[in-house]
Structures are given as C-alpha cells and as structure tokens.
Design an enzyme around this catalytic site. Structure first.
Site, short mmCIF file in Angstrom:
data_model
loop_
_atom_site.label_atom_id
_atom_site.label_comp_id
_atom_site.label_asym_id
_atom_site.label_seq_id
_atom_site.Cartn_x
_atom_site.Cartn_y
_atom_site.Cartn_z
N ASP A 160 0.80 -1.21 0.00
CA ASP A 160 0.00 0.00 0.00
C ASP A 160 0.85 1.27 0.00
OD1 ASP A 160 -2.56 0.90 -0.07
OD2 ASP A 160 -3.13 -0.20 1.73
N GLY A 161 0.31 2.30 -0.64
CA GLY A 161 0.93 3.61 -0.56
C GLY A 161 1.54 4.11 -1.86
N HIS A 188 2.82 3.18 -8.92
CA HIS A 188 2.74 1.72 -9.13
C HIS A 188 4.02 1.22 -9.82
CE1 HIS A 188 -1.22 1.58 -7.60
NE2 HIS A 188 -1.80 2.19 -8.61
N TRP A 226 -10.99 -3.75 -9.15
CA TRP A 226 -11.67 -3.48 -10.44
C TRP A 226 -12.44 -2.18 -10.38
CZ3 TRP A 226 -9.89 -6.31 -14.26
CH2 TRP A 226 -9.49 -7.62 -14.03
N ARG A 260 -11.27 0.61 -9.60
CA ARG A 260 -10.39 1.73 -9.98
C ARG A 260 -10.61 2.12 -11.45
NH1 ARG A 260 -5.05 1.69 -6.29
NH2 ARG A 260 -6.14 1.05 -4.42
N LEU A 300 12.95 -19.77 -2.96
CA LEU A 300 11.83 -18.96 -2.48
C LEU A 300 10.56 -19.23 -3.31
CD1 LEU A 300 10.82 -16.33 -0.87
CD2 LEU A 300 11.48 -15.07 -2.92
C1 FPP Z 1 -2.08 -0.24 -3.38
O1 FPP Z 1 -1.60 1.09 -3.31
C2 FPP Z 1 -1.41 -0.96 -4.45
C3 FPP Z 1 -2.03 -1.65 -5.46
C4 FPP Z 1 -3.50 -1.74 -5.56
C5 FPP Z 1 -1.29 -2.29 -6.54
C6 FPP Z 1 0.03 -2.93 -6.20
C7 FPP Z 1 0.77 -3.14 -7.45
C8 FPP Z 1 2.11 -3.01 -7.62
C9 FPP Z 1 3.03 -2.75 -6.50
C10 FPP Z 1 2.77 -3.11 -8.97
C11 FPP Z 1 2.44 -4.30 -9.81
C12 FPP Z 1 2.76 -5.60 -9.21
C13 FPP Z 1 3.71 -6.47 -9.63
C14 FPP Z 1 3.82 -7.78 -8.94
C15 FPP Z 1 4.66 -6.20 -10.71
P1 FPP Z 1 -2.60 2.31 -3.59
O2 FPP Z 1 -2.65 2.58 -5.04
O3 FPP Z 1 -3.96 2.01 -2.99
O4 FPP Z 1 -1.90 3.48 -2.82
P2 FPP Z 1 -2.64 4.68 -2.07
O5 FPP Z 1 -3.45 4.08 -0.95
O6 FPP Z 1 -1.50 5.50 -1.57
O7 FPP Z 1 -3.49 5.40 -3.08
#
Ligand code: FPP
Length: 224
Positions: free
Chosen positions: A2-3, A19, A51, A53, A113
C-alpha cells in the site's frame, strides 16, 4: 503493497508512476527475501475490489504485471524461485493468463523462495469458492459432510500448497486486512509500518522480521 498512490502524489507525479516504483520494490523485496532465507512471500498485487479503480489505472497495473512476467522469468529460473498465483485470473486477458500459467509451469520444480502473487484475489471469494467445491463433492457423494474438518477445508483454498503466513506486513499506515488471507491469517503476526510501499526496502523488511522474532506466538496456550 500500500501507498503507491500517496508516494506519487507527494512527488506531484501521476498515480501510475507510484505503481511503477512499487513494481521496482517488488523486485527489491524478492531479492531481500532470498538473502534473508525467507521461504515464502505472498504479495497482494490486485484485489477483487481493485476493479473499481479507473480503467486507466487497471490497464497500467496489468501492464506492470505483464512487464514483470516478461522480465522476471529468466531471473526466477536463475534464482530457483517457484512462482505461484492465488486468485481468479479468468477475468484477465488471455495473453496475461497464458504468461501466468506458463510462469507457474516453468518454475514448478524450483526449490528456492516461493513467490506468490495474489491476483484478482479476495479472501471471501476464495472461501466461497471452497464452500462451493466442497458442497459439489458432497452432492456427488465424494465427501461426507461430517468428515469436513479444517484440513479438508484448507485443501480447497487457493493456498492449499502454501503454509499459513507467519508474518503479515502492511505498508503506508493502513491498519486493516482488506480481505487478505482471512482464514490463513488466524495465527499470523501483524506488522504495520508508515513506510509507503515504493520506499520499502531490505532494512524495513529486516526491521519487521526483528519485531516478529520478539513476539511470543502462543496459539491459545498460556504465557511462558
Ligand atoms: C495499493 O496502493 C497498491 C495496489 C493496488 C497495486 C500494487 C501493485 C504493484 C506494487 C505493482 C504491480 C505488481 C507487480 C507484482 C509487478 P494504492 O494505489 O492504494 O496506494 P494509495 O493508498 O497511496 O493510493
């Protein structure tokens, strides 16, 4: 993980850049897990709720996933990583599905792993899916209802070959489970950190593991 969005906002960048940085963290954290001899890591990359988003953001996340699979398969073979996905990938594009399935197939005999990606994953959906499968077997007479115990149930979850997590880390100051491994986290130790996922690194992982090592896991037993 998250974040990502907040990391980007703080820097005046589009969410998608967050991302992108988050996907670099995935590579960094996987390396750190290998160094620290972690046996399993599960990353919550896309939830059943994601979904909701924007189309643009979903497209970007699928693109990052696609790039990750393209670029990491060789590395996974080199490092002995076993790649697995939990979740319902039937809603993903045929191309992405093919890459996921082929990644799992190629790496299935690796013994290092185990890297698990939770994709279109939701714990409630997983539990309902298990209930449906078990009910179906009961109707067919393959399972007797009175023999359904935790072990039988566990074998119908997406995680049937994966041990329950010892430690759950959630980044960015959010303090909730958000439909993640509800059954499997019954005795998991939780660790919450303010660090945003794109900033998370080996030191943060080590700090979480150190904190975990100080916890006393009692599984219902009395205090030592
Ligand atoms: C949540 O942060 C994050 C996600 C919903 C997506 C996570 C995806 C990745 C880290 C990249 C793709 C993955 C791989 C395995 C290559 P948020 O967008 O909700 O952050 P916020 O709360 O700060 O808005």
């Amino acid at each position: 993980m998250d974040g990502n969005g907040r990391w980007a906002k703080k820097k005046g960048l589009p969410r998608i850049k967050g991302h992108f940085e988050g996907s670099k963290t995935v590579r960094r954290v996987v390396e750190a897990c290998i160094e620290l001899k972690v046996r399993y890591i599960t990353l919550y990359a896309f939830s059943t709720e994601n979904w909701k988003r924007s189309k643009r953001e979903i497209g970007a996340l699928m693109g990052l996933l696609n790039n990750f699979l393209n670029s990491e398969l060789n590395n996974m073979m080199k490092k002995g990583i076993k790649f697995k996905v939990i979740g319902d990938i039937s809603l993903f594009s045929p191309g992405l599905r093919k890459k996921i399935i082929s990644g799992e197939k190629h790496t299935k005999d690796n013994t290092g792993l185990t890297l698990v990606l939770a994709l279109n994953y939701g714990s409630r959906a997983e539990i309902l899916n298990a209930v449906r499968e078990i009910a179906d077997k009961c109707l067919k007479g393959d399972i007797k209802p009175q023999t359904i115990d935790e072990d039988v149930f566990k074998r119908h979850l997406y995680t049937k070959d994966i041990p329950d997590p010892d430690l759950l880390i959630r980044t960015s100051g959010e303090i909730r489970l958000s439909n993640f491994l509800l059954w499997q986290c019954s005795y998991t130790e939780f660790y919450f950190t303010e660090v945003l996922w794109p900033d998370f690194g080996k030191d943060d992982l080590m700090e979480a593991i150190m904190e975990y090592s100080r916890r006393e896991r009692r599984y219902g037993k009395e205090r030592a």
